[in-house]
Write a protein that holds these residues in place. Structure first.
Motif, short mmCIF file in Angstrom:
data_model
loop_
_atom_site.label_atom_id
_atom_site.label_comp_id
_atom_site.label_asym_id
_atom_site.label_seq_id
_atom_site.Cartn_x
_atom_site.Cartn_y
_atom_site.Cartn_z
N LYS A 69 0.83 -1.21 0.00
CA LYS A 69 0.00 0.00 0.00
C LYS A 69 0.86 1.26 0.00
O LYS A 69 0.59 2.22 -0.73
CB LYS A 69 -0.92 0.00 1.22
CG LYS A 69 -2.02 -1.05 1.17
CD LYS A 69 -2.86 -1.02 2.44
CE LYS A 69 -3.93 -2.11 2.41
NZ LYS A 69 -4.73 -2.12 3.66
N ILE A 70 1.90 1.28 0.82
CA ILE A 70 2.77 2.45 0.89
C ILE A 70 3.47 2.68 -0.43
O ILE A 70 3.52 3.80 -0.95
CB ILE A 70 3.79 2.29 2.03
CG1 ILE A 70 3.08 2.29 3.39
CG2 ILE A 70 4.84 3.39 1.99
CD1 ILE A 70 3.98 1.95 4.55
N GLY A 103 1.00 3.93 -3.14
CA GLY A 103 0.67 5.34 -2.97
C GLY A 103 1.81 6.25 -3.38
O GLY A 103 1.60 7.30 -4.01
N LEU A 140 2.04 6.43 -7.21
CA LEU A 140 1.01 7.29 -7.78
C LEU A 140 1.37 8.76 -7.63
O LEU A 140 1.26 9.56 -8.57
CB LEU A 140 -0.34 7.00 -7.12
CG LEU A 140 -1.53 7.82 -7.63
CD1 LEU A 140 -1.77 7.56 -9.11
CD2 LEU A 140 -2.79 7.48 -6.82
N GLY A 141 1.83 9.13 -6.43
CA GLY A 141 2.25 10.51 -6.20
C GLY A 141 3.42 10.91 -7.07
O GLY A 141 3.49 12.04 -7.57
N LYS A 162 6.95 9.33 1.76
CA LYS A 162 7.02 7.87 1.89
C LYS A 162 7.67 7.48 3.21
O LYS A 162 7.24 6.52 3.87
CB LYS A 162 7.82 7.30 0.72
CG LYS A 162 7.92 5.79 0.72
CD LYS A 162 8.75 5.32 -0.46
CE LYS A 162 9.04 3.83 -0.37
NZ LYS A 162 9.95 3.38 -1.46
#
Length: 492
Positions: free
Chosen positions: A358-359, A362, A365-366, A393
């Motif tokens: 998940k980290i 994300g 995507l960023g 992150k």
């Protein structure tokens, strides 16, 4: 030998190997930068980015699965070796087939041939994956450290420089990479000498495929997160810009990457051997690792950022001057990057791959969104986005790890404050020295003053941060096992 002693042995031997490799790497980098052109480095950098699409699946997490598996049963080694060889062969063939597409995508006519030769590294590495995984599982850190040093110095350095001196251009970098991979695999097998067998059960094969599949997916996302910038630069700005960016990235990461990898390589098998129920020891291990790695990474990276113009001039030469500004910004992403990496090692050892996934998803995507916005601003704009994403992150990784291991918010805030103080003090000390010696004629003289100032900033940082650390339970635990260290905290 206790787990703590084994971890210490791993850090000791790994540290010795790191010092040797880092010293030779600086020499090799300086020599190669003068023998080859930025376009040569850019071509290999783009080829490596293209190959890394397959690299994480080529390894299939087999080595890590061997380390993490509580008990090895009969047939497990054969299953692991079979998966490793089969997948690496498939990835080599796939890379050779798709090399032409990569050349057309990046508009680089020489790229397909480079990719096809470098793809042989999948098979070479796959042949040594099980052996090196077994050495890590059994914590043979001395042998691993010696193997790494020998493979780099004689494989990459010896072969690479000889080919560069012979005027082979980009093929010197290709030969250096393949030689290092071959030596690493061969030396690993000489150390482990496991049976070369393929007979195993379906359940054993499925274990490595299941763990390795998720592990590889996470690695693939990490690859995209760490290489999307290079792909974008190669596609839109060309091979010379890719070469400048590649050298800036190497210069920013080099002094931190090797020591941090030494810690993670030793920490993963030690934590994996604890068992999932010993969360308190995981928590202590994470805190100490973040304090040590984070303080070092932030301090060194802060100094590199402030001293970037002189570092580039001394190590790379005048034709690389345009990479100095990029190095200044990229260096500020190094501390967060390796703190996140340490948290990731803990997630791996706990088997909490979903959290890590998940980290990483994300962050990716960023990163993609940020780079699309930053592209018109060139290399410095791209480097700025990298710094911001890595910082977020790191924070997400620390929050997730603290929640998973029940570490208090106040404890994590103290740890974060500590690494930031180390980074800020180092950057400020080097920046001040740079201003004082600005009029000196020779770059190497200015750099020497800046290095001395950075060391002074490091000492000052520790003097300030020991007050933040003294009351932490993890630090008290460490001092109880190493009483000599308590002298450092006596006045707190």
């Amino acid at each position: 030998m206790s787990r703590l002693a084994r971890l210490g042995s791993g850090l000791g031997w790994g540290g010795a190997s790191t010092v040797i490799v880092a010293a030779f790497q600086l020499v090799f980098m300086a020599v190669m930068a003068r023998l080859l052109e930025p376009a040569d480095f850019g071509l290999v950098a783009v080829a490596n980015v293209a190959l890394r699409f397959l690299n994480y699946f080529a390894q299939m997490g087999v080595g890590s699965a061997l380390v993490q598996k509580p008990e090895l049963e009969r047939g497990d080694i054969a299953a692991a070796f079979s998966v490793s060889i089969a997948v690496s062969l498939f990835c080599t063939l796939l890379a050779m087939l798709l090399a032409g597409f990569a050349g057309r995508f990046f508009s680089m006519p020489d790229l397909p041939a480079v990719i096809r030769w470098l793809s042989l590294g999948f098979v070479l590495s796959g042949m040594g994956t099980v052996a090196n995984g077994l050495l890590r599982r059994d914590m043979h850190f001395k042998r691993l450290a010696i193997n790494d040093a020998v493979a780099y110095v004689f494989g990459y350095g010896g072969i690479g420089i000889a080919m560069a001196v012979s005027g082979m251009g980009v093929w010197a970098l290709v030969g250096a990479s393949l030689s290092q991979t071959l030596l690493t695999a061969g030396l690993g097998y000489l150390g482990a000498q496991h049976p070369i067998a393929f007979v195993h059960g379906r359940a054993q094969r499925n274990h490595f495929l299941a763990f390795g599949g998720k592990y590889s997916l996470i690695g693939f996302l990490e690859f995209l997160g760490s290489n999307f910038d290079a792909m974008l630069i190669g596609k839109t700005l060309g091979d010379s810009a890719a070469g400048l960016y590649n050298r800036a990235l190497l210069l920013a990461n080099l002094p931190v990457e090797k020591p941090a990898n030494v810690l993670s390589r030793a920490l993963f098998p030690v934590l994996s051997s604890l068992g999932s129920q010993q969360r308190d020891k995981y928590a202590i291990g994470l805190q100490i690792s973040v304090i040590v790695t984070g303080s070092y990474a932030f301090a060194v990276a802060g100094g590199i950022s402030a001293a970037a113009p002189e570092l580039v001039a001394v190590l790379l030469g005048e034709k690389w001057a345009a990479s100095a500004a990029v190095t200044q910004i990229l260096a500020l992403s190094v501390g967060p990057l390796f703190v996140s990496h340490i948290c990731g090692v803990t997630f791996d050892a706990l088997g909490a791959l979903g959290v890590k996934l998940k980290i990483q998803g994300g962050a990716l995507l960023g990163l993609i969104c940020g780079l699309m916005f930053a592209l018109p601003y060139g290399l410095t704009g791209i480097a700025t986005v990298i710094m911001i994403v890595e910082s977020f992150k790191m924070l997400a990784s620390l929050v997730a790890a603290a929640s998973l291991l029940s570490i208090g918010r106040a404890v994590m805030l103290r740890i974060v404050a500590t690494v930031l103080v180390f980074g800020g003090s180092s950057w400020g000390a080097v920046q001040l020295a740079a201003q004082l010696v600005h009029g000196f004629e020779h770059d190497i003289v200015r750099l020497a003053f800046e290095v001395a100032a950075g060391a002074s900033g490091l000492i000052l940082s520790f003097g300030l941060c020991r007050y933040l650390l003294a009351s932490l339970q993890s630090v008290q635990w460490l001092l109880s096992r190493f009483p000599r260290l308590s002298r450092v905290f006596q006045s707190t």
